[in-house]
Design a protein around this motif. Sequence first.
Motif, PDB file in Angstrom:
ATOM      1  N   GLU A 195       4.117   0.455   2.140  1.00  0.00           N
ATOM      2  CA  GLU A 195       3.944  -0.483   3.258  1.00  0.00           C
ATOM      3  C   GLU A 195       3.769  -1.893   2.702  1.00  0.00           C
ATOM      4  O   GLU A 195       2.897  -2.144   1.859  1.00  0.00           O
ATOM      5  CB  GLU A 195       2.710  -0.107   4.081  1.00  0.00           C
ATOM      6  CG  GLU A 195       2.467  -1.052   5.251  1.00  0.00           C
ATOM      7  CD  GLU A 195       1.213  -0.736   6.042  1.00  0.00           C
ATOM      8  OE1 GLU A 195       0.608   0.327   5.803  1.00  0.00           O
ATOM      9  OE2 GLU A 195       0.838  -1.566   6.886  1.00  0.00           O
ATOM     10  N   ASP A 242       1.338   5.254   1.064  1.00  0.00           N
ATOM     11  CA  ASP A 242       0.908   6.273   2.031  1.00  0.00           C
ATOM     12  C   ASP A 242       1.866   7.446   1.909  1.00  0.00           C
ATOM     13  O   ASP A 242       2.747   7.455   1.029  1.00  0.00           O
ATOM     14  CB  ASP A 242       0.936   5.671   3.449  1.00  0.00           C
ATOM     15  CG  ASP A 242       0.043   6.446   4.405  1.00  0.00           C
ATOM     16  OD1 ASP A 242      -0.181   5.960   5.528  1.00  0.00           O
ATOM     17  OD2 ASP A 242      -0.429   7.560   4.041  1.00  0.00           O
ATOM     18  N   MET A 285       0.843  -1.196   0.000  1.00  0.00           N
ATOM     19  CA  MET A 285       0.000   0.000   0.000  1.00  0.00           C
ATOM     20  C   MET A 285       0.879   1.247   0.000  1.00  0.00           C
ATOM     21  O   MET A 285       1.992   1.226   0.535  1.00  0.00           O
ATOM     22  CB  MET A 285      -0.859   0.038   1.277  1.00  0.00           C
ATOM     23  CG  MET A 285      -2.023  -0.926   1.312  1.00  0.00           C
ATOM     24  SD  MET A 285      -1.549  -2.619   1.674  1.00  0.00           S
ATOM     25  CE  MET A 285      -0.727  -2.426   3.222  1.00  0.00           C
ATOM     26  N   THR A 312      15.233  -4.668   7.921  1.00  0.00           N
ATOM     27  CA  THR A 312      16.346  -3.827   8.356  1.00  0.00           C
ATOM     28  C   THR A 312      17.156  -3.336   7.160  1.00  0.00           C
ATOM     29  O   THR A 312      17.879  -2.358   7.255  1.00  0.00           O
ATOM     30  CB  THR A 312      17.282  -4.590   9.318  1.00  0.00           C
ATOM     31  OG1 THR A 312      17.683  -5.821   8.700  1.00  0.00           O
ATOM     32  CG2 THR A 312      16.576  -4.901  10.624  1.00  0.00           C
ATOM     33  N   LYS A 313      17.023  -4.042   6.029  1.00  0.00           N
ATOM     34  CA  LYS A 313      17.816  -3.640   4.858  1.00  0.00           C
ATOM     35  C   LYS A 313      17.017  -2.683   4.001  1.00  0.00           C
ATOM     36  O   LYS A 313      15.803  -2.868   3.802  1.00  0.00           O
ATOM     37  CB  LYS A 313      18.149  -4.869   4.018  1.00  0.00           C
ATOM     38  CG  LYS A 313      19.128  -5.812   4.662  1.00  0.00           C
ATOM     39  CD  LYS A 313      19.471  -6.927   3.695  1.00  0.00           C
ATOM     40  CE  LYS A 313      19.398  -8.243   4.402  1.00  0.00           C
ATOM     41  NZ  LYS A 313      19.608  -9.381   3.551  1.00  0.00           N
ATOM     42  N   TYR A 321       2.443  -7.746   4.165  1.00  0.00           N
ATOM     43  CA  TYR A 321       2.566  -8.999   4.903  1.00  0.00           C
ATOM     44  C   TYR A 321       2.898  -8.797   6.364  1.00  0.00           C
ATOM     45  O   TYR A 321       2.218  -9.322   7.235  1.00  0.00           O
ATOM     46  CB  TYR A 321       3.581  -9.913   4.195  1.00  0.00           C
ATOM     47  CG  TYR A 321       3.022 -10.393   2.883  1.00  0.00           C
ATOM     48  CD1 TYR A 321       3.228  -9.678   1.711  1.00  0.00           C
ATOM     49  CD2 TYR A 321       2.221 -11.530   2.827  1.00  0.00           C
ATOM     50  CE1 TYR A 321       2.658 -10.088   0.515  1.00  0.00           C
ATOM     51  CE2 TYR A 321       1.647 -11.950   1.639  1.00  0.00           C
ATOM     52  CZ  TYR A 321       1.868 -11.220   0.484  1.00  0.00           C
ATOM     53  OH  TYR A 321       1.291 -11.620  -0.695  1.00  0.00           O
ATOM     54  N   HIS A 322       3.958  -7.986   6.647  1.00  0.00           N
ATOM     55  CA  HIS A 322       4.329  -7.781   8.044  1.00  0.00           C
ATOM     56  C   HIS A 322       4.484  -6.314   8.417  1.00  0.00           C
ATOM     57  O   HIS A 322       4.970  -5.999   9.485  1.00  0.00           O
ATOM     58  CB  HIS A 322       5.637  -8.529   8.373  1.00  0.00           C
ATOM     59  CG  HIS A 322       5.538  -9.998   8.124  1.00  0.00           C
ATOM     60  ND1 HIS A 322       6.165 -10.614   7.060  1.00  0.00           N
ATOM     61  CD2 HIS A 322       4.856 -10.967   8.762  1.00  0.00           C
ATOM     62  CE1 HIS A 322       5.867 -11.904   7.070  1.00  0.00           C
ATOM     63  NE2 HIS A 322       5.082 -12.146   8.086  1.00  0.00           N
ATOM     64  N   GLY A 323       4.081  -5.416   7.467  1.00  0.00           N
ATOM     65  CA  GLY A 323       3.995  -4.004   7.850  1.00  0.00           C
ATOM     66  C   GLY A 323       5.261  -3.185   7.712  1.00  0.00           C
ATOM     67  O   GLY A 323       5.269  -2.014   8.101  1.00  0.00           O
ATOM     68  N   VAL A 369      11.538   2.679   7.176  1.00  0.00           N
ATOM     69  CA  VAL A 369      10.894   3.632   8.071  1.00  0.00           C
ATOM     70  C   VAL A 369      10.230   2.895   9.232  1.00  0.00           C
ATOM     71  O   VAL A 369      10.061   3.447  10.321  1.00  0.00           O
ATOM     72  CB  VAL A 369       9.848   4.456   7.262  1.00  0.00           C
ATOM     73  CG1 VAL A 369       8.985   5.291   8.160  1.00  0.00           C
ATOM     74  CG2 VAL A 369      10.559   5.336   6.250  1.00  0.00           C
ATOM     75  N   ALA A 370       9.817   1.650   9.005  1.00  0.00           N
ATOM     76  CA  ALA A 370       9.244   0.833  10.079  1.00  0.00           C
ATOM     77  C   ALA A 370       9.743  -0.593   9.919  1.00  0.00           C
ATOM     78  O   ALA A 370       9.795  -1.116   8.801  1.00  0.00           O
ATOM     79  CB  ALA A 370       7.718   0.857  10.043  1.00  0.00           C
ATOM     80  N   LEU A 371      10.096  -1.225  11.060  1.00  0.00           N
ATOM     81  CA  LEU A 371      10.525  -2.620  11.050  1.00  0.00           C
ATOM     82  C   LEU A 371       9.359  -3.504  10.589  1.00  0.00           C
ATOM     83  O   LEU A 371       8.222  -3.021  10.495  1.00  0.00           O
ATOM     84  CB  LEU A 371      10.956  -3.021  12.466  1.00  0.00           C
ATOM     85  CG  LEU A 371      12.166  -2.299  13.064  1.00  0.00           C
ATOM     86  CD1 LEU A 371      12.430  -2.821  14.473  1.00  0.00           C
ATOM     87  CD2 LEU A 371      13.381  -2.458  12.202  1.00  0.00           C
ATOM     88  N   PRO A 372       9.564  -4.802  10.340  1.00  0.00           N
ATOM     89  CA  PRO A 372      10.718  -5.604  10.747  1.00  0.00           C
ATOM     90  C   PRO A 372      11.861  -5.722   9.732  1.00  0.00           C
ATOM     91  O   PRO A 372      12.873  -6.333  10.058  1.00  0.00           O
ATOM     92  CB  PRO A 372      10.087  -6.984  10.991  1.00  0.00           C
ATOM     93  CG  PRO A 372       8.895  -7.031  10.122  1.00  0.00           C
ATOM     94  CD  PRO A 372       8.385  -5.635  10.020  1.00  0.00           C
TER      95      PRO A 372
END
Lengths: 105, 495
Positions: free
Chosen positions: A65, A56, A54, A86-87, A68-70, A81-84
């Motif tokens: 975004e 935003d 998605m 890291t790369k 699957y896991h945000g 900008v947001a985990l999970p």
Amino acid sequence: MKMIKICNLSEFSDNNIISKIVNSKNIALVKIKEQVFAFDDECTHEKYPLSHGMIDENNGNPILECSYHGTKFNLKSGKVVALPATKPLKIYKTEIKQGEVWVEL
Amino acid sequence: MENKDRARQIVSGYKYDFKDPEEYVYKEEKGLNENVIKNISKIKKELQWVTDFRLKSLGIFNAKKMPTWGADLSKINFDEICYYIKPTEKLARSWEEMPDNIKKTWDRLGIPEAERKFLSGVGVQYDSETVYHKILKDLALKGVVFVDPDIGLNPTEEKIEEMAETLDISIDVARRNLMQAHEKFKEFFSTVVPPRDNKFAALNSSVFSGGSFIYVPKGVKLNMSMPLQAYFRINASNMGQFERTLIIADEDSEVSYLEGCTAPVYSKQSLHAAVVEVVALRNAKVRYTTIQNWSSDVYNLVTKRAVAYENATVEWVDCNLGSSVSMKYPSVYLVGKGAKADMLSVAYAGRGQHQDVGNKAIHAASETSSRIISKSVSKDGGKSTFRALVRIEEDADNCKTTTECSALLLDEKSKTDTIPTIEVNNHTASANHEASVGRLSEEALFYLQSRGLSDEEARAMIVLGFLNPIVKTLPLEYAIEFNKLIEMSMEGSVG
């Protein structure tokens, strides 16, 4: 690295992510306002397709975004900008020429 | 103590089995739907973006499937849970301002006394809301913020004035602190554990209420032996508690946080699905300690995650004694060079319990280090499962990691599983792992009994010794209390 024509501008609707295969690579693209962003169609977390994601916005930056896991990526820099994840996400340079979308691969 | 409370405690063997009458300001209907979300948001007077965030998270929760691994969650009936109870009209500025029955609960748990003696600050949550929150004045003057997340989300003028009055600081200082912290809150909220992370993170994101928001400014170092404490109490039956905690330790700061939780025993299930996000910026240090002692009807499904930047240190000390089922895996994402993670875990699984717990360390930067130490005890048919994941990414050079898992089985009915996973994608890494499973040593039992201890006392002493390397890291008062709880749990372990 060279510029390759990947699709036509008419294939996009705003904020809708499409997926193309170029040289065996899955590339995702999205048009946000007048700009087209191109990136690997694979989340750096667990490799799920980002073309299912998605779009935003945050402080003027386009944010992708993963559905699957945000995980969230800044589409200008590829930065997480947001985990999970890291790369960072690989972002490709794009150009629009006479209704055609070109990507540097 | 009333006789019926005492009788209940004797039967359940759980010293926190006392109930207050259910006299609430507001109690939501059971079940989860958009109306419940909108009601919660309306009662909290939230900004539209927060309501939208909640509703979007509800959609994610409904779409995600239940996990197919881990403990048995098939008996959770989401339609029978009450997702929000407002116990008091507003936050109390002192213990005396609280309703009598709620104040009595905290007195029994020893919280006001602890605040006086050795804490830097206290927040207490009763069912869905924080009812009291206070921090030492000198910390407030340094810009430290320790409030309910509602205030972090939306620091209104009313909240600023309340804070100033409660902490005896000027309104200007309160405003400056809260507005600074609010900017950080917006920057980091739900970036460490996004709603889509897993089904229970989505649930929490839709109905979160209570918890802690802590911001420690640059260079401010709190006394690590005087933690900020939160205490969570479920009182109602069929209740869900969904606190949301966000700790941001800015550069060069230090903070220690401790949380405890209990609930009375009911025959119907309760659900605790919390989310904890910890951000340790460059050179910061955060220690997060949990002493979980939920009653035997609580499903405890928690997502706890920290991100550690350059040279930051995050320590998780996780003690799990209670609940029917616990699933939680505190983790640290080491994203800055030189960051460190230290994770200590204790799990005690008695009759009817399944403690499915563990830790994760993700090495995403060079010269990072992690240590995971876990100790679990299973008795009377209890089951403990320990899962560890350590991943060293390919561009993370010269990382070090150690994992030690030890399990103690007290009888033949009990079970333990240890499932460590170590993924090393960089050839410069150093990774160590050891695991052990054992029973109580007959020789040690005989020796202790020959010194005059009963069989029960000898078993308890061996178990306490086994857990001591982790328990000794707790503040002294909590270590003593923890040991007492273990001793109580060991009663009746013979015959």
